[in-house]
Write a protein that holds these residues in place. Structure first.
Motif, short mmCIF file in Angstrom:
data_model
loop_
_atom_site.label_atom_id
_atom_site.label_comp_id
_atom_site.label_asym_id
_atom_site.label_seq_id
_atom_site.Cartn_x
_atom_site.Cartn_y
_atom_site.Cartn_z
N THR A 202 -3.36 -0.42 4.98
CA THR A 202 -2.46 -1.51 5.40
C THR A 202 -3.00 -2.20 6.64
O THR A 202 -3.09 -3.44 6.70
N SER B 63 -2.77 5.29 3.02
CA SER B 63 -2.10 4.02 2.72
C SER B 63 -1.81 3.24 3.99
O SER B 63 -1.92 2.00 4.01
N TYR C 193 0.87 -1.17 0.00
CA TYR C 193 0.00 0.00 0.00
C TYR C 193 0.91 1.23 0.00
O TYR C 193 1.51 1.55 1.03
#
Length: 546
Positions: free
Chosen positions: A235, A231, A188
């Motif tokens: 994750t 991101s 990610y």
């Protein structure tokens, strides 16, 4: 029967502790917000965006054409007035719309240009990166405007205003691919999408906001927009690494394949690596708030890249340290470093980190066996593993170490009834059982140290009277490698009588530390704002001292 019920109760207790962290991040998708025009917004752009939004689900190619034309017209307005906030807002909204359509309709402009309009008057295409692993076609590109996220570890949304559409680049790898690339199986990355225009071509490109603060579009240079938290939230929410904490403690052998050094961003040889090492019953998830905070500083983004070491925390920590050294050897061949690594170790991760900056020679071996390796007879495989684990040589690529809540001299929790229960529940890997028998037969008895009835696990190697703990604290840390201590004090007593609830000050204190910061927190110092600020200070000091 009573013993079995006791074990089950202990497992449930540990599971309850882990479950308390289950809401560290929650991510859901939401429909993109409707475009909000202002009195000064160009009406042709407004109409194009509204048309695109109305057709996005039913006629994606027509919607894509409308978004692209809106982005082109907004960029034309920006060329006339680069300071226009409204034109930039229109451009960013339209570009995010382009990427939304590409994702939802499963289009691939990176491999095959998309011809739009009745007479193919507009072509949407993507730039290809020279490095294969940066090929956008390998990733699902998720606009962050379509994400809603919250949770204890991502409550601070770190974003940056500028031009472009912030995205999360998602890629799922096989175990073999992840091992080859030194990354987690689920990638990610925070990236930013940009659209430029060359005649009738709309050219899409992906920018890395961790590598560049600005971008040139249409002949003008602008700050590059970014969302650094999305991101990290994805994750945690998708991969759920925190679920590995308990099971990797109790059954380390079953999760041997999860031991790895992995990159959290694309490799950049010009940046210093910050390698973070988690502790007992923990995972790399513990570092997310710290990394999220550090990435809010462009100075840190410019100078540092973050890697993590993840491992089954049921292993005795000298063995986990051995695996880390092997990983560092392997990763150096694929990603050679130009600058020395900064290591940050929390709790038992700090004990692992200490082995990287220590030269023991045969001292630990002789403490255990009474004679040098050449004079000890044991199976060759066992001897080789033991030599690698306890004959330590400092790693030349390590330039600085930060210890956070580290039990250098052990913790009484590891040797009292709580520790004994925890130790009893950890299943020793089969390859270590044989070595344990070898050690018992060859080691010199030491009545002052913890005696081996079986091969020690991670809990055992955190006991103050464990033989390895006692011995390594007799060996000084290698000179000329600066190290720092961050110590938790939960407020139950003034230092030096304080404790973070798990590690007492007498265990975490090091006389040779360049600095010692007392954070007003419990054992979870990587989550404490003051402790994070101290890491921030040390990283800036590291760059300045170079």
């Amino acid at each position: 029967m009573k013993s079995e019920r006791f074990k089950n109760s202990a497992v449930l207790l540990l599971a309850a502790i882990v479950a308390g962290c289950s809401q560290i991040a929650v991510v859901s998708e939401k429909p993109p917000a409707r475009f909000q025009a202002t009195s000064g917004t160009d009406q042709d752009i407004v109409k194009a965006i509204e048309r695109a939004q109305g057709l996005q689900r039913t006629q994606p190619l027509i919607a894509l054409d409308a978004y692209a034309k809106a982005a082109r017209d907004a960029l034309g307005e920006l060329n006339r007035n680069p300071a226009s906030a409204d034109s930039r807002r229109c451009y960013n909204f339209a570009v995010a719309g382009i990427f939304n359509v590409v994702r939802e309709a499963k289009l691939d402009p990176w491999t095959r240009p998309l011809r739009l309009g009745a007479n193919s008057e507009l072509t949407v295409t993507g730039t290809r990166e020279p490095e294969p692993q940066r090929n956008p076609a390998l990733y699902e590109l998720v606009p962050t405007e379509s994400l809603s996220f919250h949770g204890a570890y991502v409550k601070d949304h770190v974003t940056k205003d500028g031009i472009g559409a912030p995205l999360v680049a998602v890629r799922h790898l096989t175990a073999a691919e992840a091992a080859e690339l030194f990354t987690a199986p689920e990638i990610y990355y925070s990236v930013t999408g940009v659209a430029e225009f060359e005649g009738s071509r709309c050219v899409l490109s992906i920018k890395d906001p961790l590598a560049a603060e600005t971008v040139t579009v249409g002949g003008h240079t602008y700050p590059l927009a970014a969302n650094f938290t999305a991101s990290l939230a994805m994750t945690l929410a998708d991969a759920k690494p925190q679920k590995l904490g308990l099971v990797r403690l109790l059954r380390p052998q079953e999760y041997a394949a999860t031991a790895r050094v992995a990159r959290m961003e694309p490799y950049n040889p010009n940046k210093t690596v910050v390698l973070v090492v988690h502790g007992l019953m923990d995972t790399p998830a513990t570092w997310v708030p710290l990394i999220n905070d550090l990435r809010s500083d462009k100075y840190i983004r410019h100078n540092y890249q973050f890697w993590f070491y993840s491992y089954p925390s049921g292993y005795p920590y000298p063995y986990s340290a051995l695996i880390l050294r092997q990983e560092l050897d392997a990763i150096e061949k694929k990603f050679p470093l130009r600058k020395k690594i900064v290591v940050i170790g929390h709790s038992m991760g700090g004990c692992i980190s200490r082995t990287l900056i220590t030269d023991t020679g045969n001292k630990l071996w002789i403490e255990a066996f009474g004679r040098p390796p050449a004079e000890i007879e044991m199976p060759a495989q066992s001897k080789h593993l033991l030599e690698e684990a306890i004959i330590l040589k400092h790693r030349p690529e390590i330039g600085r170490v930060i210890f956070m809540s580290t039990p250098h001299r052990g913790s009484d929790l590891a040797s009292n009834w709580i520790g004994r229960i925890g130790s009893m529940l950890v299943k020793t890997p089969s390859k270590l059982i044989t070595i344990g028998q070898t050690i018992r037969e060859a080691a010199t008895p030491d009545p002052a140290a913890l005696q081996l009835k079986r091969f020690p696990n991670s809990v055992d190697t955190l006991a103050p009277n464990n033989r390895f703990v006692v011995a390594i604290n007799k060996v000084p840390i290698t000179p000329d490698i600066p190290y720092y201590s961050i110590v938790g004090d939960r407020g139950r007593g003034d230092t030096p009588k304080s404790s973070d609830g798990v590690v007492p000050y007498w265990s975490s204190h090091l006389d040779g530390a360049r600095s010692e910061f007392i954070a007003p927190c419990n054992h979870g110092s990587p989550l404490n704002p003051q402790a994070i600020a101290e890491v921030h200070r040390i990283l800036k000091l590291n760059t300045q001292s170079r």
